[in-house]
Motif scaffolding. Structure first.
Motif: not given
Length: 197
Positions: A70, A95, A103-108, A110-111
């Motif tokens: 990453g 980031l 940020r949460e949408q981006l994290r999700e 990426r998962v």
């Protein structure tokens, strides 16, 4: 007859030398062709790199890559899009420039992208050098090695700010009076329905 055999025996080494010369000539030709092919490949790669940089420098796209862990190791076009030095787009520092609400949408995302079909596609806001927020579309895809393991990720960050602004204007116009700017009947009906449910 003895003389003819002696002549043939004398010719045998000459024939071997001729075969050796032909082999050397063929090997030399093969090496020259390989060198020419490698030169053409290098020229093609250099031309591709120039096109890649030209697209990124146009300011519409950031072309990025990161390793399997990453860590962003390239963000060509970051400065043209955000006004910030390209080093801001490298590593994990970029980031910090993602809108807190995204940020949460981006994290999700990426998962989700780490699972088949291994694609990432979302729209988020990033902070530019003047402190304003700009809508961008981030897309990604993995690069696999011969064994099928992900070795790196590559992608683009596309400027979609003007489209998002136009969509917001259209949505506002659909729910507000053009002359007064007040909520229209459609907006009132939606608010009443939301209050009842």
């Amino acid at each position: 007859l003895g003389h003819a055999v002696a002549v043939l025996q004398d010719l045998h080494p000459v024939a071997e030398l001729e075969q050796l010369r032909e082999s050397i000539t063929a090997a030399d030709q093969a090496l020259r062709e390989r060198a020419a092919s490698e030169r053409r490949s290098k020229e093609h790669l250099a031309a591709s790199e120039r096109r890649y940089r030209a697209i990124a420098n146009a300011g519409a796209l950031v072309l990025w890559s990161h390793d399997a862990q990453g860590h962003i190791n390239g963000a060509t076009g970051w400065k043209e899009l955000t006004g910030q030095d390209e080093q801001v787009g490298i590593g994990g520092a970029w980031l910090e420039h993602v809108h807190p609400e995204d940020r949460e949408q981006l994290r999700e995302a990426r998962v989700q992208a780490s699972r088949p079909p291994y694609r990432g596609d979302l729209e988020i806001r990033i902070r530019t050098a003047d402190g304003s927020w700009r809508w961008v579309r981030v897309r990604s895809a993995p690069v696999f090695d011969d064994a099928g393991a992900i070795t790196e990720w590559i992608g683009v960050i596309e400027d979609v700010h003007e489209r998002r602004k136009a969509q917001a204007r259209i949505a506002h116009m659909a729910l507000h009076d053009a002359l007064t700017g007040l909520a229209n009947r459609t907006a009132l009906r939606e608010q009443l329905q939301a209050a009842v449910h």
